[in-house]
Design a protein around this motif. Structure first.
Motif, mmCIF file in Angstrom:
data_model
loop_
_atom_site.group_PDB
_atom_site.id
_atom_site.type_symbol
_atom_site.label_atom_id
_atom_site.label_comp_id
_atom_site.label_asym_id
_atom_site.label_seq_id
_atom_site.Cartn_x
_atom_site.Cartn_y
_atom_site.Cartn_z
ATOM 1 N N TYR A 289 -32.805 11.849 16.051
ATOM 2 C CA TYR A 289 -32.971 10.632 15.259
ATOM 3 C C TYR A 289 -31.633 9.901 15.213
ATOM 4 C CZ TYR A 289 -37.184 12.991 13.610
ATOM 5 O OH TYR A 289 -38.389 13.642 13.545
ATOM 6 N N LEU A 290 -31.636 8.643 15.647
ATOM 7 C CA LEU A 290 -30.432 7.815 15.618
ATOM 8 C C LEU A 290 -30.725 6.592 14.763
ATOM 9 C CD1 LEU A 290 -30.824 8.943 18.844
ATOM 10 C CD2 LEU A 290 -28.468 8.167 18.818
ATOM 11 N N VAL A 291 -30.133 6.554 13.587
ATOM 12 C CA VAL A 291 -30.367 5.475 12.626
ATOM 13 C C VAL A 291 -29.213 4.487 12.732
ATOM 14 C CG1 VAL A 291 -30.704 4.897 10.197
ATOM 15 C CG2 VAL A 291 -31.575 7.073 11.095
ATOM 16 N N PRO A 292 -29.504 3.237 13.107
ATOM 17 C CA PRO A 292 -28.414 2.272 13.309
ATOM 18 C C PRO A 292 -27.879 1.703 11.997
ATOM 19 C CG PRO A 292 -30.511 1.199 13.641
ATOM 20 C CD PRO A 292 -30.818 2.655 13.398
ATOM 21 N N LYS A 293 -26.642 1.246 12.064
ATOM 22 C CA LYS A 293 -26.102 0.445 10.970
ATOM 23 C C LYS A 293 -26.856 -0.877 10.948
ATOM 24 C CE LYS A 293 -21.360 2.152 10.913
ATOM 25 N NZ LYS A 293 -19.951 1.825 11.131
ATOM 26 N N PRO A 294 -26.977 -1.499 9.780
ATOM 27 C CA PRO A 294 -27.613 -2.818 9.733
ATOM 28 C C PRO A 294 -26.932 -3.774 10.714
ATOM 29 C CG PRO A 294 -27.287 -1.973 7.519
ATOM 30 C CD PRO A 294 -26.559 -1.033 8.447
ATOM 31 N N GLY A 295 -27.727 -4.471 11.486
ATOM 32 C CA GLY A 295 -27.210 -5.412 12.468
ATOM 33 C C GLY A 295 -26.863 -4.792 13.809
ATOM 34 N N LYS A 296 -26.955 -3.472 13.916
ATOM 35 C CA LYS A 296 -26.606 -2.781 15.164
ATOM 36 C C LYS A 296 -27.836 -2.234 15.897
ATOM 37 C CE LYS A 296 -22.153 -3.221 15.061
ATOM 38 N NZ LYS A 296 -21.419 -3.851 16.162
ATOM 39 N N LEU B 59 -27.657 -0.427 19.550
ATOM 40 C CA LEU B 59 -28.012 0.983 19.715
ATOM 41 C C LEU B 59 -29.090 1.136 20.793
ATOM 42 C CD1 LEU B 59 -27.848 3.952 18.951
ATOM 43 C CD2 LEU B 59 -29.459 3.469 17.070
ATOM 44 N N ALA B 60 -30.124 0.316 20.739
ATOM 45 C CA ALA B 60 -31.192 0.387 21.740
ATOM 46 C C ALA B 60 -30.629 0.150 23.143
ATOM 47 C CB ALA B 60 -32.288 -0.623 21.417
ATOM 48 N N ALA B 61 -29.740 -0.798 23.276
ATOM 49 C CA ALA B 61 -29.136 -1.086 24.588
ATOM 50 C C ALA B 61 -28.291 0.096 25.067
ATOM 51 C CB ALA B 61 -28.293 -2.355 24.512
ATOM 52 N N ALA B 62 -27.568 0.722 24.156
ATOM 53 C CA ALA B 62 -26.734 1.865 24.533
ATOM 54 C C ALA B 62 -27.591 3.028 25.016
ATOM 55 C CB ALA B 62 -25.868 2.295 23.344
ATOM 56 N N ILE B 63 -28.738 3.238 24.365
ATOM 57 C CA ILE B 63 -29.655 4.291 24.805
ATOM 58 C C ILE B 63 -30.229 3.947 26.177
ATOM 59 C CG2 ILE B 63 -31.886 5.399 24.345
ATOM 60 C CD1 ILE B 63 -29.692 6.413 22.510
ATOM 61 N N ARG B 64 -30.658 2.692 26.346
ATOM 62 C CA ARG B 64 -31.186 2.279 27.650
ATOM 63 C C ARG B 64 -30.145 2.459 28.753
ATOM 64 N NH1 ARG B 64 -32.630 -1.302 24.551
ATOM 65 N NH2 ARG B 64 -33.845 -3.114 24.524
ATOM 66 N N ASP B 65 -28.887 2.161 28.422
ATOM 67 C CA ASP B 65 -27.811 2.239 29.415
ATOM 68 C C ASP B 65 -27.598 3.650 29.963
ATOM 69 O OD1 ASP B 65 -27.333 -0.477 29.260
ATOM 70 O OD2 ASP B 65 -25.539 -0.287 27.998
ATOM 71 N N ILE B 66 -27.844 4.672 29.152
ATOM 72 C CA ILE B 66 -27.571 6.029 29.634
ATOM 73 C C ILE B 66 -28.825 6.777 30.099
ATOM 74 C CG2 ILE B 66 -25.538 6.201 28.141
ATOM 75 C CD1 ILE B 66 -27.177 8.344 26.530
ATOM 76 N N ILE C 102 -36.894 10.728 26.479
ATOM 77 C CA ILE C 102 -37.761 9.582 26.236
ATOM 78 C C ILE C 102 -37.410 8.936 24.902
ATOM 79 C CG2 ILE C 102 -40.145 8.806 26.058
ATOM 80 C CD1 ILE C 102 -40.876 11.491 27.531
ATOM 81 N N ALA C 103 -37.050 7.666 24.949
ATOM 82 C CA ALA C 103 -36.660 6.923 23.745
ATOM 83 C C ALA C 103 -37.864 6.218 23.143
ATOM 84 C CB ALA C 103 -35.574 5.902 24.087
ATOM 85 N N HIS C 104 -37.934 6.282 21.828
ATOM 86 C CA HIS C 104 -38.954 5.577 21.062
ATOM 87 C C HIS C 104 -38.263 4.844 19.925
ATOM 88 C CE1 HIS C 104 -40.909 9.150 22.744
ATOM 89 N NE2 HIS C 104 -42.026 8.456 22.743
ATOM 90 N N GLN C 105 -38.921 3.823 19.408
ATOM 91 C CA GLN C 105 -38.455 3.181 18.181
ATOM 92 C C GLN C 105 -39.447 3.543 17.082
ATOM 93 O OE1 GLN C 105 -36.858 -1.026 16.474
ATOM 94 N NE2 GLN C 105 -38.366 -1.164 18.074
ATOM 95 N N SER C 106 -38.934 3.937 15.942
ATOM 96 C CA SER C 106 -39.785 4.299 14.821
ATOM 97 C C SER C 106 -40.534 3.077 14.301
ATOM 98 C CB SER C 106 -38.927 4.883 13.688
ATOM 99 O OG SER C 106 -39.692 5.034 12.512
ATOM 100 N N CYS C 107 -41.832 3.253 14.045
ATOM 101 C CA CYS C 107 -42.618 2.173 13.435
ATOM 102 C C CYS C 107 -42.350 2.098 11.936
ATOM 103 C CB CYS C 107 -44.110 2.403 13.675
ATOM 104 S SG CYS C 107 -44.573 2.256 15.410
#
Length: 105
Positions: free
Chosen positions: A17-24, A28-35, A49-54
Protein backbone atom coordinates in the motif's frame (compact mmCIF):
# COMPACT_ATOMS: atom_id res chain seq x y z
CA UNK A 1 13.64 -2.33 4.47
CA UNK A 2 13.59 -5.84 5.84
CA UNK A 3 11.27 -7.98 3.75
CA UNK A 4 11.87 -11.23 5.60
CA UNK A 5 11.85 -12.09 9.26
CA UNK A 6 13.75 -15.31 8.63
CA UNK A 7 14.88 -17.30 5.67
CA UNK A 8 11.96 -19.10 4.06
CA UNK A 9 11.39 -20.86 0.81
CA UNK A 10 8.45 -20.85 -1.54
CA UNK A 11 6.45 -18.31 -3.45
CA UNK A 12 5.90 -14.92 -1.84
CA UNK A 13 2.66 -13.06 -2.50
CA UNK A 14 2.13 -9.63 -1.07
CA UNK A 15 0.14 -6.46 -1.22
CA UNK A 16 1.94 -3.13 -0.93
CA UNK A 17 0.00 0.00 0.00
CA UNK A 18 1.46 3.35 -1.09
CA UNK A 19 -0.50 6.32 0.22
CA UNK A 20 0.48 9.59 -1.48
CA UNK A 21 0.86 12.98 0.11
CA UNK A 22 -1.95 15.35 -0.89
CA UNK A 23 -1.19 16.67 -4.36
CA UNK A 24 1.30 13.88 -5.12
CA UNK A 25 -1.21 11.31 -6.41
CA UNK A 26 -0.25 11.65 -10.08
CA UNK A 27 3.47 11.81 -9.30
CA UNK A 28 3.23 8.57 -7.33
CA UNK A 29 1.25 6.84 -10.09
CA UNK A 30 3.79 7.99 -12.68
CA UNK A 31 6.69 6.76 -10.55
CA UNK A 32 5.07 3.32 -10.28
CA UNK A 33 4.41 3.23 -14.02
CA UNK A 34 8.03 4.23 -14.67
CA UNK A 35 9.47 1.20 -12.88
CA UNK A 36 6.83 -1.47 -13.59
CA UNK A 37 8.24 -2.80 -16.88
CA UNK A 38 11.74 -3.07 -15.40
CA UNK A 39 10.45 -4.83 -12.27
CA UNK A 40 8.50 -7.36 -14.33
CA UNK A 41 11.79 -8.35 -16.01
CA UNK A 42 13.52 -8.99 -12.68
CA UNK A 43 14.44 -12.62 -12.01
CA UNK A 44 11.82 -14.30 -9.87
CA UNK A 45 9.07 -11.73 -10.48
CA UNK A 46 5.84 -13.51 -11.42
CA UNK A 47 3.50 -10.51 -10.95
CA UNK A 48 3.84 -6.81 -10.25
CA UNK A 49 0.43 -5.28 -10.79
CA UNK A 50 -0.53 -1.73 -9.80
CA UNK A 51 -4.05 -0.78 -8.83
CA UNK A 52 -5.62 2.41 -7.53
CA UNK A 53 -7.88 2.07 -4.52
CA UNK A 54 -11.52 2.94 -5.15
CA UNK A 55 -12.03 3.71 -1.45
CA UNK A 56 -8.91 5.86 -1.14
CA UNK A 57 -8.39 7.52 -4.54
CA UNK A 58 -4.72 8.10 -5.24
CA UNK A 59 -3.60 5.24 -3.01
CA UNK A 60 -1.66 2.67 -5.02
CA UNK A 61 -2.18 -0.98 -4.14
CA UNK A 62 0.41 -3.31 -5.61
CA UNK A 63 -0.17 -7.05 -5.99
CA UNK A 64 3.18 -8.79 -6.21
CA UNK A 65 4.23 -12.41 -6.60
CA UNK A 66 7.86 -13.43 -6.18
CA UNK A 67 9.46 -16.82 -6.69
CA UNK A 68 10.83 -16.74 -3.13
CA UNK A 69 12.16 -14.43 -0.45
CA UNK A 70 15.54 -14.23 -2.20
CA UNK A 71 13.89 -12.83 -5.35
CA UNK A 72 12.00 -10.27 -3.25
CA UNK A 73 15.23 -9.25 -1.51
CA UNK A 74 16.91 -8.78 -4.92
CA UNK A 75 13.96 -6.60 -5.97
CA UNK A 76 14.25 -4.41 -2.88
CA UNK A 77 17.95 -3.85 -3.67
CA UNK A 78 17.33 -3.29 -7.41
CA UNK A 79 17.91 0.03 -9.15
CA UNK A 80 14.25 0.49 -10.16
CA UNK A 81 12.92 -0.04 -6.63
CA UNK A 82 15.69 2.05 -5.08
CA UNK A 83 14.85 4.86 -7.51
CA UNK A 84 11.25 4.76 -6.28
CA UNK A 85 12.21 4.34 -2.61
CA UNK A 86 14.48 7.37 -2.91
CA UNK A 87 11.34 9.42 -3.56
CA UNK A 88 9.21 8.04 -0.72
CA UNK A 89 9.80 11.10 1.51
CA UNK A 90 8.61 13.33 -1.33
CA UNK A 91 5.68 11.17 -2.46
CA UNK A 92 4.26 9.21 0.48
CA UNK A 93 2.02 10.60 3.18
CA UNK A 94 2.24 7.36 5.19
CA UNK A 95 4.94 4.70 5.52
CA UNK A 96 4.88 1.94 2.92
CA UNK A 97 2.78 -0.94 4.23
CA UNK A 98 3.46 -4.53 3.12
CA UNK A 99 1.02 -7.35 3.75
CA UNK A 100 2.04 -10.94 3.00
CA UNK A 101 -0.65 -13.23 1.64
CA UNK A 102 -1.15 -16.96 1.98
CA UNK A 103 -2.85 -18.74 -0.89
CA UNK A 104 -5.93 -20.66 0.18
CA UNK A 105 -5.94 -24.18 -1.19
Amino acid sequence: MNTTSEATTGEVRLIAYLVPKPGKEEDLAAAIRDISADVLREPGCAAYIAHQSCERPGTIVMYEVWEDDAALDVHVASAPFQRLAGRFDELLGEPLKLERLQLLT
